[in-house]
Design an enzyme around this catalytic site. Sequence first.
Site, short mmCIF file in Angstrom:
data_model
loop_
_atom_site.label_atom_id
_atom_site.label_comp_id
_atom_site.label_asym_id
_atom_site.label_seq_id
_atom_site.Cartn_x
_atom_site.Cartn_y
_atom_site.Cartn_z
CD GLU A 58 2.70 -0.27 6.35
OE1 GLU A 58 1.51 -0.41 6.08
OE2 GLU A 58 3.61 -0.82 5.70
N GLY B 137 0.82 -1.22 0.00
CA GLY B 137 0.00 0.00 0.00
C GLY B 137 0.85 1.26 0.00
O1 LIG Z 1 2.26 -2.97 3.90
C1 LIG Z 1 1.14 -2.60 3.67
C2 LIG Z 1 0.79 -1.24 3.23
O2 LIG Z 1 1.93 -0.49 2.94
C3 LIG Z 1 0.00 -3.55 3.87
O3 LIG Z 1 -0.04 -3.92 5.20
C4 LIG Z 1 0.20 -4.75 2.98
O4 LIG Z 1 0.33 -4.29 1.64
C5 LIG Z 1 -0.98 -5.72 3.07
O5 LIG Z 1 -2.12 -5.11 2.55
P1 LIG Z 1 -3.52 -5.83 2.46
O6 LIG Z 1 -3.96 -6.08 3.87
O7 LIG Z 1 -4.40 -4.85 1.75
O8 LIG Z 1 -3.36 -7.11 1.68
#
Ligand SMILES: O=C(CO)[C@H](O)[C@H](O)COP(=O)(O)O
Length: 226
Positions: free
Chosen positions: A107, A101
Amino acid sequence: MKSQDELKKEAGYRAADLVEDGMTVGLGTGSTVRYLLDALGERIKKDGVHFIGVPTSKRTADYGRELGMEIKSLDDVDQIDITIDGADEVDPDLNGIKGGGGAQTWEKLVATNSKTCAWIVDESKVVDQLGKFPLPVEVLAYGHKQLVKRMADLGYRPEVRLVDGQPFETDEGNIIIDLHLDQIDDPYALADKLSNMTGVVEHGLFLDMTQTVVIGGQDGTKLMNK
Ligand SMILES: O=C(CO)[C@H](O)[C@H](O)COP(=O)(O)O
């Protein structure tokens, strides 16, 4: 057979039980985390649970506020009791790839300032070896084309992430380069290499950062602990 989305929901709802009244909680980003936020929103309404949420993206901050959470910036809290976040891949050592994302910098900042971390995933994200999921790397916009060339020379198969034909912009106004590596034999060596490249803000390899993974699966929700 349950859909991937249902499994994400089950993991998100299960992980909401890890939050206790009075905690400061790092709130991840993504579709699985959205279910976690829904579950926490329900606990606030039904049980009057109160906690401080430290978001890892503007999206999460907005949605958390909508659900009645008290939201504070990382800079405005002393410490975080637990961070709960999603992941794109998790290996048997509980190392992972994140940043699907585009939120990996916040994060990682929130995760590294937390006493403990838990990831919530559906079972398709659990892998033997990291690397099938393209590794997201947040880079400064200035000079990013040179960085793409250097990464290509190193065999990383870089691709600038686009949205509607334009480079995706992170909450910090940066760009994401996805590396199509197929497999990562030594995640620690790669993490070091990427961290040392000028222009790289943060990569999506999260190594030795999480203690628990909550996995939504066809046979029920399971926990993997380090
Ligand atoms: O790292 C992230 C965002 O930067 C998300 O936690 C990761 O991409 C998982 O996303 P989703 O729960 O939509 O599958």
